[in-house]
Design an enzyme around this catalytic site. Structure first.
Site, short mmCIF file in Angstrom:
data_model
loop_
_atom_site.label_atom_id
_atom_site.label_comp_id
_atom_site.label_asym_id
_atom_site.label_seq_id
_atom_site.Cartn_x
_atom_site.Cartn_y
_atom_site.Cartn_z
N TYR A 1 16.77 -6.47 -34.49
CA TYR A 1 15.55 -8.07 -34.42
C TYR A 1 15.58 -8.71 -35.59
O TYR A 1 16.01 -8.50 -36.50
CB TYR A 1 14.39 -7.02 -34.87
CG TYR A 1 13.07 -7.89 -34.16
CD1 TYR A 1 13.08 -7.87 -32.78
CD2 TYR A 1 12.56 -8.76 -35.85
CE1 TYR A 1 11.97 -8.58 -32.59
CE2 TYR A 1 11.60 -9.29 -34.95
CZ TYR A 1 11.23 -9.46 -33.55
OH TYR A 1 9.95 -10.14 -33.38
N TYR B 1 13.84 -15.23 -27.17
CA TYR B 1 13.27 -14.29 -27.61
C TYR B 1 11.50 -13.58 -27.12
O TYR B 1 11.09 -14.46 -27.11
CB TYR B 1 11.88 -15.15 -28.87
CG TYR B 1 11.33 -14.65 -30.24
CD1 TYR B 1 11.85 -13.48 -31.10
CD2 TYR B 1 9.71 -14.64 -30.13
CE1 TYR B 1 10.26 -13.31 -31.59
CE2 TYR B 1 8.71 -14.04 -30.04
CZ TYR B 1 9.62 -12.77 -31.64
OH TYR B 1 8.63 -12.44 -32.89
#
Lengths: 392, 392
Positions: free
Chosen positions: A296, A346
C-alpha cells in the site's frame, strides 16, 4: 497453531474499470461495471453471488449494488475500514462469510470518483469531525495539520532523522512504481516516465515529500469475487488461494482518521509490524517466501515503513533496501507491479488485491516469472490489514 | 444442507447500561460500560477480546472502543447495517470471524444517545442524502414522507385494508411488550402500565399508528461477547449457543434507508420472509420449535408482519394471532420478554439479543419456563437479520 482459514478460500474473479481523473459517471455505475467484470471473470453470473463486502468510506451501499446487479438474494453484507486499511480485511471478511456458510460467493468492491468527486487528499480547516466522533482532529487542526500528506511528511522526517534515510531512497520507490505503470496500459501514469532528475525537480508539497511521493487521485472501481477454494477451481481463470489474511490494530491507535498515527510512541513503527508477525504465523511463511508484493503506497514513506515491518530488511534500513534496486522487476522483491497507488491509480488499495491475483495467474503486465506467493498489504495508519495469495 | 456455523459459536457474555432519556455521558462512555459488563459477564478480561463488530450507524469506531477498553491487540473489526437490521447480522459476522480464526473472542456492541443526542425518529425536510447516496429520499420527501413512522403507517394501513387487521390487534402487541417491561426494573416503561383503553386514547401520530405503536427513544448501550462454543463453556454464566444466523436482503430492496420498503411489490411481505426460510433451513428447526421470541419492534406493525413471515401464523393472520393472547407470557409465543424496543428501550435491537441470552440462561425478569430455543430478529426494512439461540 491452527488457522482455519488457511487455503480454504480463494479469489476466483477480478474486475476493474478504467482509471481516470473524470469518469463521467456515477459511483454506482463504476461499482456495477467492476463487479460485473469480476463476476464474469470468475465464470459466474449474478445468480452465483449472494454476499457483498464494502469499504466503510464507500458511498455505495450493499443493497443498492445488489439491486443494480440484479442479485436474486443477498445472504451476507458487511463493511470494513478504515479507508485504505480495509481492502485485505474486506477480503478476509468475505472469506470468513464463505467459510462459515453465511454466503456462497461474495463480491468485494471499492468504487469512487476520487478525483472528480470527493477528494481524500485535501484538508479542511473546519472539520465536521472536530469534537464529535473521536477523530481527534481537534488536537491537530489548530496546528495546521489538515491533510494526510502533512502527517506522512512528519513521519518521513522522523525516519530521515532517526535512520539517515534520504530523498533518493523515497525516489527509488516512486520510480519503481512508475516503471511498472509505464508497462501497464491501464495505469493513469502509463505514458509518463519518471527519472531521478524528474523526481528531484518535483514540487515540494510536505517536506520531505515531493509531488511524486504522493499517490494518484482516481475515478474508478475494482471488485473481486471470493468463494471456496474448491468452487474457485471451476472458473475459467486460475484462482488465487488466500493462504492467510490479517487485520491488525494496535492499542495506541485510537482515532477514526489519520493523525493519531502521530500519537504513537514511535512514528517509524506502525500497525504493519503487528500485522506482519501474525500474517506470517498464520501462513506458515516468512518474508523470504514472498515472490512479489503489492504494498500500500498512499505515499512512498508508507512503502518504506512496510519493507521494514514485513521483514524484508531491518528497521531503519528501508531506505538503503529501496535504493539497492530490490524493488525493481529484476530485484529480490518486485513491488506494485501494476504501478501501485502512486502510479496505477488510487482505488484505495483494492487495485493491489486485483494485481496480486494477476501475479498469481501469471497475467500481469509486469509479470514476475514463476510467482507463486504474493504479499498484499493495505493502508497502514490507525489499523491495517494484509494477506498472502498463492497458486492453487 | 451443511451449515458450518451451526452450534460452533456462542454468546458467552452480555452487558448493558441503564436505559434513559438522558444518559449524561458520551456514547464512548456508554459503549465502554456495556462492553466491560459483557466481558466480565463472560468471565473474561479485556486481554481475551481481540475483535469488535459495530453497527454502521454507531458514532463509536472500533479503534476508539479498543483504545478506551485497553485491548492489547485487535485482530478483527467490521460493521454491519442497515441500522436496526444489523444486530443479528453483527453477531453472525462476529461468529464467522471466530470460526475462521481471524479472532478469538469478539465484542459486538451498540451505543447511542438516541434521545438526548441524535434522534432517529425525526424526519428532516431537507436531507443531505437527497440526490446523493442512493437513499431514494428524493422520491418520498416531496410528498411529505419524512420519518419512519410515516412509512410504517402506510404499511399498517395496507395490512388493515388487505386482511382486516384492527387497531386492537396492534394494541395487543404494544400491551404484551409493556406488560413485560413492567416486570423489568431496567425497562424505560417499567413504571407505566398500558391498558387497551390507554392505547385507544393514545395520540394518533401516523394513522393508524398511535403513540403506543412507536418504540422508545433511548440513551444507552448493549454489548455481547461472541466466541467458540467450547470457549464459552468456561465462563461463569451459561452460554447461548448460536444455532444458526442469517442476513437477508431481497433484490427489490434498493436504497440505503427506510422508504424503499414502500417500493416493494407487496408492502405486507418484507425481507423477514426470506430470512425466516433460510434461518429455519440452517437451524434444522421450524416455528413450532421456538419457545420464546425477541422480535424487532420499532413499531407494532413490524412485529405483526414478522409473526406471519416467521411462520407463527399464516399471512394476513398476524392480527388475530396477536389478539389471541399468544404473545403473552403464558401464550404459545411469548415475545419481547424484557419489553422490547416498544417498552424496554431502543438500543436498535441489540437489547433483543441480550434478552435472548437471558431467556436461554433462565435469568429473564419474565422467564419462559424451560425455554431452550429463542428466536431473535432484527429490523425488517431494506435488509434484515435474525438468529436462533439454544441452550448449550
Amino acid at each position: 497453531m491452527t488457522y482455519p482459514l488457511r487455503d480454504r478460500c480463494a479469489i476466483a474473479g477480478i474486475g476493474a474499470t478504467e482509471f481516470s481523473k473524470k469518469s463521467g459517471r456515477s459511483v454506482l455505475a463504476l461499482g456495477v461495471e467492476a463487479s460485473l467484470a469480476a463476476i464474469a471473470d470468475a465464470g459466474m453470473t449474478v445468480d452465483d453471488i449472494d454476499g457483498i463486502v464494502r469499504c466503510d468510506l464507500d458511498s455505495l451501499q450493499h443493497n443498492d449494488l445488489a439491486h443494480a446487479l440484479g442479485l436474486p438474494e443477498l445472504n451476507y453484507w458487511g463493511a470494513a475500514g478504515v479507508g485504505g486499511g480495509a481492502p485485505c480485511g474486506m477480503v478476509a471478511q468475505a472469506a470468513a462469510a464463505v467459510l462459515s456458510g453465511q454466503a456462497k460467493s461474495v463480491l468485494v468492491f471499492r468504487a469512487l470518483n476520487g478525483r472528480s468527486g470527493q477528494r481524500y487528499g485535501h484538508g479542511a480547516a473546519v472539520s465536521a469531525a472536530v469534537g464529535g466522533n473521536g477523530s481527534y482532529d481537534e488536537y491537530f487542526l489548530p496546528h495546521g495539520l489538515l491533510s494526510p500528506g502533512q502527517m506522512y511528511g512528519l513521519v518521513a522526517q522522523r525516519h530521515m532523522a532517526e535512520f539517515g534515510t534520504t530523498s533518493e531512497d523515497f525516489a527509488h520507490i516512486a520510480i519503481a512504481c512508475r516503471d511498472r505503470a509505464n508497462a501497464n496500459p491501464n495505469a493513469q501514469m502509463h505514458d509518463k516516465t519518471l527519472t531521478m532528475d524528474d523526481y528531484m525537480a518535483g514540487r515540494m508539497i510536505s517536506d520531505p515529500l515531493r509531488v511524486f511521493d504522493f499517490c494518484q487521485e482516481t475515478d474508478g472501481a475494482c471488485a473481486v469475487v471470493v468463494t471456496t477454494a474448491e468452487r474457485a477451481k471451476d472458473g475459467p481463470n486460475p484462482a488465487a488461494t488466500i493462504r492467510a489474511a490479517v487485520q491488525s490494530g494496535m492499542p495506541d491507535m485510537q482515532g477514526g482518521m489519520l493523525f493519531p498515527a502521530l500519537m504513537r510512541p514511535t512514528l517509524t513503527t506502525q500497525p504493519s509490524a503487528s500485522a506482519a508477525a501474525k500474517l506470517y504465523e498464520r501462513a506458515g511463511l516468512g518474508p523470504s517466501d514472498i515472490d512479489v508484493a503489492q504494498i500500500y503506497d498512499c505515499f512512498t514513506i508508507t512503502v518504506l515503513l512496510q519493507l521494514e515491518d514485513y521483514g524484508f530488511c531491518a528497521k531503519g534500513e528501508g531506505g538503503s533496501f529501496a535504493s539497492s534496486g530490490a524493488l525493481q522487476l529484476d530485484g529480490s522483491l518486485p513491488i506494485n507491479t501494476a504501478g501501485g497507488n502512486l502510479s496505477e491509480g488510487y482505488i484505495h488499495g483494492l487495485n493491489h488485491v486485483v494485481e496480486g491475483v494477476r501475479q498469481i495467474r501469471g497475467t500481469s503486465t509486469s509479470q514476475v516469472p514463476d510467482a507463486e506467493v504474493c504479499l498484499v498489504t493495505s493502508g497502514i495508519p490507525v489499523s491495517t490489514s494484509a494477506m498472502i495469495l498463492t497458486k492453487a
